[in-house]
Enzyme design. Structure first.
Site, PDB file in Angstrom:
ATOM      1  N   ASP A 120       0.846  -1.190   0.000  1.00 15.53           N
ATOM      2  CA  ASP A 120       0.000   0.000   0.000  1.00 15.53           C
ATOM      3  C   ASP A 120       0.885   1.245   0.000  1.00 15.53           C
ATOM      4  OD1 ASP A 120      -2.373   1.425   0.015  1.00 15.53           O
ATOM      5  OD2 ASP A 120      -2.498   1.484   2.195  1.00 15.53           O
ATOM      6  N   HIS A 127      -3.739  14.140   0.723  1.00 14.36           N
ATOM      7  CA  HIS A 127      -3.999  13.268   1.870  1.00 14.36           C
ATOM      8  C   HIS A 127      -2.831  13.302   2.852  1.00 14.36           C
ATOM      9  CE1 HIS A 127      -5.104   9.833   4.307  1.00 14.36           C
ATOM     10  NE2 HIS A 127      -3.982   9.236   3.989  1.00 14.36           N
ATOM     11  N   GLU A 193     -10.307   4.050   3.711  1.00  8.66           N
ATOM     12  CA  GLU A 193      -9.394   4.753   2.805  1.00  8.66           C
ATOM     13  C   GLU A 193      -9.814   4.411   1.385  1.00  8.66           C
ATOM     14  OE1 GLU A 193      -5.345   5.515   5.360  1.00  8.66           O
ATOM     15  OE2 GLU A 193      -5.281   3.995   3.788  1.00  8.66           O
ATOM     16  N   GLU A 195      -9.255   4.074  -2.241  1.00  5.92           N
ATOM     17  CA  GLU A 195      -8.020   3.908  -3.003  1.00  5.92           C
ATOM     18  C   GLU A 195      -8.306   3.234  -4.346  1.00  5.92           C
ATOM     19  OE1 GLU A 195      -4.715   2.318  -0.876  1.00  5.92           O
ATOM     20  OE2 GLU A 195      -5.429   2.990   1.086  1.00  5.92           O
ATOM     21  N   ASP A 227      -8.977   0.375   1.974  1.00  2.00           N
ATOM     22  CA  ASP A 227      -8.015  -0.090   2.962  1.00  2.00           C
ATOM     23  C   ASP A 227      -8.501   0.349   4.342  1.00  2.00           C
ATOM     24  OD1 ASP A 227      -5.591  -1.390   3.657  1.00  2.00           O
ATOM     25  OD2 ASP A 227      -4.655   0.554   3.967  1.00  2.00           O
ATOM     26  N   ARG A 231      -7.585   3.774  13.293  1.00  7.85           N
ATOM     27  CA  ARG A 231      -6.679   4.898  13.507  1.00  7.85           C
ATOM     28  C   ARG A 231      -6.087   4.932  14.910  1.00  7.85           C
ATOM     29  NH1 ARG A 231      -5.394   6.166   8.400  1.00  7.85           N
ATOM     30  NH2 ARG A 231      -7.217   6.801   7.170  1.00  7.85           N
ATOM     31  N   GLN A 234      -3.465   2.180  15.026  1.00  8.48           N
ATOM     32  CA  GLN A 234      -2.366   2.624  14.166  1.00  8.48           C
ATOM     33  C   GLN A 234      -1.522   3.700  14.850  1.00  8.48           C
ATOM     34  OE1 GLN A 234      -3.748   4.270  10.468  1.00  8.48           O
ATOM     35  NE2 GLN A 234      -1.715   4.797   9.733  1.00  8.48           N
ATOM     36  N   LYS A 247      -3.942  -1.884  10.188  1.00  6.75           N
ATOM     37  CA  LYS A 247      -4.256  -1.978   8.756  1.00  6.75           C
ATOM     38  C   LYS A 247      -4.527  -3.410   8.291  1.00  6.75           C
ATOM     39  CE  LYS A 247      -3.268   2.301   7.188  1.00  6.75           C
ATOM     40  NZ  LYS A 247      -4.100   3.076   6.274  1.00  6.75           N
ATOM     41  N   THR A 251      -8.772  -5.579   3.881  1.00  7.79           N
ATOM     42  CA  THR A 251      -8.700  -4.682   2.729  1.00  7.79           C
ATOM     43  C   THR A 251      -9.693  -5.206   1.707  1.00  7.79           C
ATOM     44  OG1 THR A 251      -6.355  -4.199   3.108  1.00  7.79           O
ATOM     45  CG2 THR A 251      -7.235  -3.742   0.906  1.00  7.79           C
ATOM     46  N   GLU A 352      -9.799  12.569   7.622  1.00  8.35           N
ATOM     47  CA  GLU A 352      -9.697  13.907   7.037  1.00  8.35           C
ATOM     48  C   GLU A 352     -11.041  14.630   7.042  1.00  8.35           C
ATOM     49  OE1 GLU A 352      -7.086  13.806   3.282  1.00  8.35           O
ATOM     50  OE2 GLU A 352      -7.770  11.748   3.615  1.00  8.35           O
TER      51      GLU A 352
END
Length: 406
Positions: A120, A127, A193, A195, A227, A231, A234, A247, A251, A352
């Site tokens: 990844d 971002h 996420e 992607e 993904d 948080r 992480q 993570k 996925t 975000e």
């Protein structure tokens, strides 16, 4: 442009200029490879055997993943696509082909690729800058290496799942800044996420880097990709070695793999790279993709990230991934990292959109707005791109529903 005789397909997002590959089955039958046209799946193997009972393509298409077909290489990919376009575009083939068109509503779809390795990247400047400002306020948002190389990490291939697979809320260690010691429990800051994923078809030799301009010889196609990210887990674990358990729990990828040939009209200039990347990254030659994404939470569109704003190109990511001599294998998957644009409503993660959980979003849809994922939430990622026929095509969508921690 070639037109199709398949009813309802002409002018749709899955017209003959799209033709994504997937793996499907009907009740009581083994999974095998098909191509989507409109709201139907073409069962490829029996059609290929009509012209050649010993067809190598038919043998590859009777397997339960795309890997055997992808391993045949670029010449086979291009030959197969040309043949499929002819079969679905010329009325002369209709009578013997139509019996092998299966309504999409009558099939089950499966993970299309047996994933070998998963990498990844972190290729969106917007971002990365947003995350830097959230976590390091008052400091430079980008770390010193970010504009010199595509930053990435190795993920967990075994937890890549097909669209629609439930996502169980992960558990792990988390420590908020206000807490003195870590605790264990379900993630409180579960995120998405949005992607784009790139599927490797042709491998490479260990010790031999893959050149930037060899991208179309190795990459078979693209998938939508989510993904999922815990948080809080992480944030506590990532120093000093980066993402790990926050993570690796899931996925999600689309059931349909859009071949590169279908994206011929979607290539576009990158926004610009400064400083100029090192020569192995092909500065001045790199191209991005004009793909629009929609992030849908519980039926409401909450963001529209544009892939064309990405800083690093797909070919640059592949070149960097192999520049140390790391080999490619059929079924390797690498992802772009979160897609985010310049505007607040173009952010591809809830981190975000809610600015670290401090500014709830979506107040027009939900009282008090939202920050991170709640149990029962369903997220859908949708993708469209310019088609070679002048209209638009759809990439496979990615769906995931959050289940409580176990």
């Amino acid at each position: 442009m070639t037109t199709t005789w398949v009813e309802g397909a002409a002018g749709s997002l899955f017209d003959i200029d799209n033709l994504p590959y997937g793996v499907f089955s009907r009740p009581g039958e083994e999974p095998r490879v098909g191509v989507r046209i409109g709201d139907h799946v073409l069962d490829l193997a029996p059609v290929a055997e009509l012209g050649d009972p010993a067809s190598e393509l038919a043998a590859a298409w009777r397997t339960p993943s795309l890997n055997a077909f992808m391993a045949m290489g670029g010449e086979w990919w291009r030959t197969a696509r040309g043949w499929i376009v002819e079969v679905l575009g010329d009325e002369v083939h209709r009578a013997r082909t139509q019996p092998h068109l299966v309504p999409l509503a009558d099939v089950s779809l499966h993970l299309p690729v047996e994933v070998a390795d998963y990498v990844d990247f972190y290729a969106s400047e917007y971002h990365a800058s947003n995350v830097g400002r959230i976590f390091r306020p008052g400091q430079e948002p980008l770390l010193p290496n970010w504009k010199h190389l595509p930053v990435g990490y190795h993920g967990r291939a075994g937890t890549v799942v097909g669209s629609g697979t439930p996502v169980v809320r992960p558990q792990g260690q988390r420590k908020a800044p206000t807490e003195e010691v870590p605790s264990f429990g379900p993630s409180r800051r579960l995120d998405i996420e949005a992607e784009l994923g790139f599927v490797v078809g042709s491998g490479s030799e260990l010790g031999s880097p893959v050149a930037h301009d060899a991208f179309p010889d190795h990459v078979f196609g693209v998938v939508g990709l989510n993904d999922w990210s815990a948080r809080d887990i992480q944030a506590w674990e990532y120093v000093p070695l980066g993402p790990f358990l926050g993570k690796s729990f899931a996925t999600s990828v689309s059931h349909w793999v859009t071949p590169l040939q279908a994206l011929g009209a979607a290539w576009t200039e990158l926004p610009g790279q400064d400083p100029t990347p090192l020569p192995y990254l092909g500065p001045g030659e790199a191209k991005g993709l004009d793909i629009d994404v929609e992030v849908v939470l519980n039926g409401e569109v909450v963001s529209r990230p544009p892939y064309r704003t990405m800083y690093w190109s797909p070919a640059q990511m592949l070149a960097h991934m192999t520049v140390n001599g790391a080999s490619l294998r059929t079924g390797d998957l690498y992802a772009s990292g979160t897609i985010s644009g310049t505007e607040p409503d173009q952010r591809g993660s809830f981190l975000e959109l809610s600015w670290g959980g401090k500014e709830p979003f979506g107040a027009e849809h939900w009282e008090g707005g939202r920050t991170f994922l709640e149990d029962g939430d369903e997220v859908v990622l949708r993708y469209t791109a310019p088609g070679t026929g002048g209209g638009r095509i759809a990439l496979g969508e990615v769906v995931g529903r959050i289940e409580p921690a176990r």
